[in-house]
Design an enzyme around this catalytic site. Structure first.
Site, PDB file in Angstrom:
ATOM      1  NE  ARG A 103      44.207  -6.101  11.961  1.00  0.00           N
ATOM      2  CZ  ARG A 103      45.129  -7.041  12.110  1.00  0.00           C
ATOM      3  NH1 ARG A 103      46.119  -6.869  12.973  1.00  0.00           N
ATOM      4  NH2 ARG A 103      45.076  -8.146  11.414  1.00  0.00           N
TER       5      ARG A 103
ATOM      6  CB  CYS B 153      44.153 -14.126  14.632  1.00  0.00           C
ATOM      7  SG  CYS B 153      45.949 -14.080  14.735  1.00  0.00           S
TER       8      CYS B 153
ATOM      9  CE  LYS C 238      49.982  -6.326  14.322  1.00  0.00           C
ATOM     10  NZ  LYS C 238      50.271  -7.450  13.403  1.00  0.00           N
TER      11      LYS C 238
ATOM     12  CG  HIS D 122      46.312 -18.244  17.742  1.00  0.00           C
ATOM     13  ND1 HIS D 122      47.212 -18.964  17.013  1.00  0.00           N
ATOM     14  CD2 HIS D 122      46.342 -16.972  17.249  1.00  0.00           C
ATOM     15  CE1 HIS D 122      47.771 -18.174  16.099  1.00  0.00           C
ATOM     16  NE2 HIS D 122      47.249 -16.959  16.222  1.00  0.00           N
TER      17      HIS D 122
HETATM   18  N1  LIG Z   1      47.274 -16.656   9.155  1.00  0.00           N
HETATM   19  C1  LIG Z   1      46.418 -16.087   9.981  1.00  0.00           C
HETATM   20  O1  LIG Z   1      45.904 -16.716  10.889  1.00  0.00           O
HETATM   21  C2  LIG Z   1      46.048 -14.654   9.833  1.00  0.00           C
HETATM   22  C3  LIG Z   1      45.097 -14.158  10.698  1.00  0.00           C
HETATM   23  C4  LIG Z   1      44.691 -12.835  10.576  1.00  0.00           C
HETATM   24  C5  LIG Z   1      45.275 -12.070   9.599  1.00  0.00           C
HETATM   25  N2  LIG Z   1      46.214 -12.586   8.762  1.00  0.00           N
HETATM   26  C6  LIG Z   1      46.783 -11.712   7.742  1.00  0.00           C
HETATM   27  O2  LIG Z   1      46.388 -12.160   6.458  1.00  0.00           O
HETATM   28  C7  LIG Z   1      47.438 -11.912   5.531  1.00  0.00           C
HETATM   29  C8  LIG Z   1      47.800 -13.209   4.831  1.00  0.00           C
HETATM   30  O3  LIG Z   1      48.164 -14.168   5.785  1.00  0.00           O
HETATM   31  P1  LIG Z   1      48.346 -15.707   5.412  1.00  0.00           P
HETATM   32  O4  LIG Z   1      48.602 -16.360   6.710  1.00  0.00           O
HETATM   33  O5  LIG Z   1      47.241 -16.181   4.557  1.00  0.00           O
HETATM   34  O6  LIG Z   1      49.709 -15.659   4.553  1.00  0.00           O
HETATM   35  P2  LIG Z   1      50.237 -16.674   3.432  1.00  0.00           P
HETATM   36  O7  LIG Z   1      49.740 -18.037   3.662  1.00  0.00           O
HETATM   37  O8  LIG Z   1      51.701 -16.427   3.381  1.00  0.00           O
HETATM   38  O9  LIG Z   1      49.555 -16.121   2.086  1.00  0.00           O
HETATM   39  C9  LIG Z   1      49.922 -14.886   1.517  1.00  0.00           C
HETATM   40  C10 LIG Z   1      49.066 -14.606   0.288  1.00  0.00           C
HETATM   41  O10 LIG Z   1      49.402 -13.320  -0.192  1.00  0.00           O
HETATM   42  C11 LIG Z   1      49.714 -13.418  -1.584  1.00  0.00           C
HETATM   43  N3  LIG Z   1      50.716 -12.441  -1.992  1.00  0.00           N
HETATM   44  C12 LIG Z   1      51.973 -12.308  -1.545  1.00  0.00           C
HETATM   45  N4  LIG Z   1      52.599 -11.332  -2.225  1.00  0.00           N
HETATM   46  C13 LIG Z   1      51.711 -10.835  -3.114  1.00  0.00           C
HETATM   47  C14 LIG Z   1      51.756  -9.830  -4.106  1.00  0.00           C
HETATM   48  N5  LIG Z   1      52.856  -9.122  -4.332  1.00  0.00           N
HETATM   49  N6  LIG Z   1      50.638  -9.598  -4.847  1.00  0.00           N
HETATM   50  C15 LIG Z   1      49.528 -10.318  -4.652  1.00  0.00           C
HETATM   51  N7  LIG Z   1      49.419 -11.308  -3.720  1.00  0.00           N
HETATM   52  C16 LIG Z   1      50.505 -11.558  -2.966  1.00  0.00           C
HETATM   53  C17 LIG Z   1      50.270 -14.813  -1.740  1.00  0.00           C
HETATM   54  O11 LIG Z   1      50.220 -15.186  -3.093  1.00  0.00           O
HETATM   55  P3  LIG Z   1      51.353 -16.098  -3.793  1.00  0.00           P
HETATM   56  O12 LIG Z   1      50.816 -17.504  -3.727  1.00  0.00           O
HETATM   57  O13 LIG Z   1      51.372 -15.600  -5.197  1.00  0.00           O
HETATM   58  O14 LIG Z   1      52.631 -15.905  -3.075  1.00  0.00           O
HETATM   59  C18 LIG Z   1      49.304 -15.584  -0.857  1.00  0.00           C
HETATM   60  O15 LIG Z   1      48.107 -15.813  -1.548  1.00  0.00           O
HETATM   61  C19 LIG Z   1      48.551 -11.253   6.319  1.00  0.00           C
HETATM   62  O16 LIG Z   1      48.393  -9.856   6.232  1.00  0.00           O
HETATM   63  C20 LIG Z   1      48.292 -11.715   7.717  1.00  0.00           C
HETATM   64  O17 LIG Z   1      48.815 -10.822   8.679  1.00  0.00           O
HETATM   65  C21 LIG Z   1      46.624 -13.856   8.844  1.00  0.00           C
END
Ligand SMILES: NC(=O)c1ccc[n+]([C@@H]2O[C@H](COP(=O)([O-])OP(=O)(O)OC[C@H]3O[C@@H](n4cnc5c(N)ncnc54)[C@H](OP(=O)(O)O)[C@@H]3O)[C@@H](O)[C@H]2O)c1
Length: 358
Positions: free
Chosen positions: A105, A144, A228, A264
């Protein structure tokens, strides 16, 4: 730069099994994003699982260096470490990367984009474009809480010049991913049953509690989520002069995790350069893209996370003049906003960016 127009891109979703990844699939389908081939990617743990897109099942593949051959667009949401390692590989393979993590970012040359706020940051970017080094490039999706704040505040900034922002967040479980949502649900059952809560994702009880955001504390005493909001706002508003520059909006943030499942909320106080009364602010917000106003003083009805959940718009209410300013030269405004951070704070914003690349 070279560019071959791509109108039906092949799309990879990195982190397709996660909270944001699942939302990507829903948003792409709802918005009828044109897709040639869809490739859902996750870790080896999830390889072989099925995800649903537009009524069809797709098999999740393990993310590897070879995952991006023939891919035009790669939507990343698998954490900063994965983005750092694989986003440059995807971009070099010819995919424009839209990355949801914080990995790039603040990197010079990587646009940080909220389409309603700074679409000009990706002027000239197209799927199929490659720069001189062969890379199709990386675009970053902001944090976010930053996106939700700026969709609401930017229309007021354009009208009256925001000089200072004091923001407090009330952040939902979904912001910390699928495991955090499950932890809130299971802890709620445990506490209601009189059992001790199991704390796997967060170090302390989450159900029936709240706590300072779980990101690391920096040397200035702010946590990284708060910083951030500060740094990303400066970049998005094009105020990237040196620290402490008078041209930059002053921002102080306090980020709190609350036991809400999804969406949020933020309490925002603005110091304005030029006068803007509450009625005019409400009128501007009613006409602002991506904003819905819920500001019913008579019925005490204002934005709530449940209103925002599954909603594309950032909801704004409690629009009022800041009485502590005694009618100073510009004055101040208070707002309360809610936004679904899985949608506008993540997947929707990224898909809106992708739509601008076709
Ligand atoms: N949640 C939010 O509101 C939000 C908002 C903005 C940004 N983000 C960002 O988006 C990202 C994901 O967030 P999330 O909330 O969706 O997390 P999450 O629900 O924990 O999902 C994580 C994802 O990453 C995959 N992953 C983990 N380790 C991996 C690896 N070694 N190789 C390939 N895939 C892998 C997981 O797959 P598996 O099923 O195989 O573990 C899962 O699909 C983070 O960087 C977070 O900061 C999140």
């Amino acid at each position: 730069m070279s560019a071959n127009a791509v109108s039906t891109p092949n799309v990879a979703i990195v982190g397709a099994t996660g909270a944001v990844g699942q939302e990507f699939l829903r948003v792409l389908a709802e918005r009828k994003f044109p897709i040639g081939k869809l490739v859902p990617l996750a870790s080896a743990r999830s390889a072989g699982k099925r995800v649903n897109f537009q009524g069809a099942n797709y098999t999740v593949e393990e993310l590897t260096d070879d995952s991006f051959k023939g891919i035009d667009l790669a939507l990343f949401s698998a954490g900063g470490g994965i983005s750092k390692q694989f986003a440059p590989i995807a971009a070099q393979a010819g995919a424009v990367v839209v990355d949801n993590s914080s990995a790039f970012r603040m990197t010079d040359g990587v646009p940080l984009v909220v389409p309603e706020v700074n679409p000009e940051a990706i002027d000239g970017w197209r799927l199929g474009r490659r720069s001189a080094d062969g890379s199709a490039g990386i675009i970053a999706n902001p944090n976010c809480s930053t996106i939700i704040m700026l969709v609401a505040v930017t229309p007021l900034h354009r009208a009256a010049g925001v000089e200072r922002i004091v923001v407090s967040t009330y952040q939902a479980a979904s912001g910390a991913g699928a495991a955090a949502m499950l932890e809130l649900e299971s802890q709620t059952r445990q506490v209601l049953a009189g059992d001790p809560p199991t704390c796997d994702v967060f170090p302390c009880q989450y159900a029936f509690n709240l706590f300072s955001h779980n990101s690391a504390i920096e040397s200035n005493g702010y946590n990284t989520e708060e910083m951030k909001m500060v740094r990303e706002t400066h970049k998005i508003w094009g105020q990237s002069d040196g620290e402490g520059s008078a041209k930059r909006v002053g921002i102080t943030a306090t980020c709190i995790r609350v036991p809400v499942m999804r969406a949020h909320a933020e309490s925002i106080n603005l110091t304005l350069r030029n006068p803007l009364d509450a009625a005019e602010a409400e009128r501007l917000l009613r006409n602002a893209p991506g904003v819905s106003v819920i500001n019913d003083n008579d019925n005490n009805r204002f934005p709530m996370p449940l209103d925002a959940s599954g909603n594309d718009d950032v909801l704004v209410g409690r629009i009022r003049a800041d009485i502590s300013r005694n009618g100073g030269p510009g004055g101040g405004l208070d707002l309360f906003v809610c936004g679904d951070q899985l949608r506008k704070g993540a997947a929707l914003n990224a898909v809106q960016i992708a739509e601008m690349l076709i």
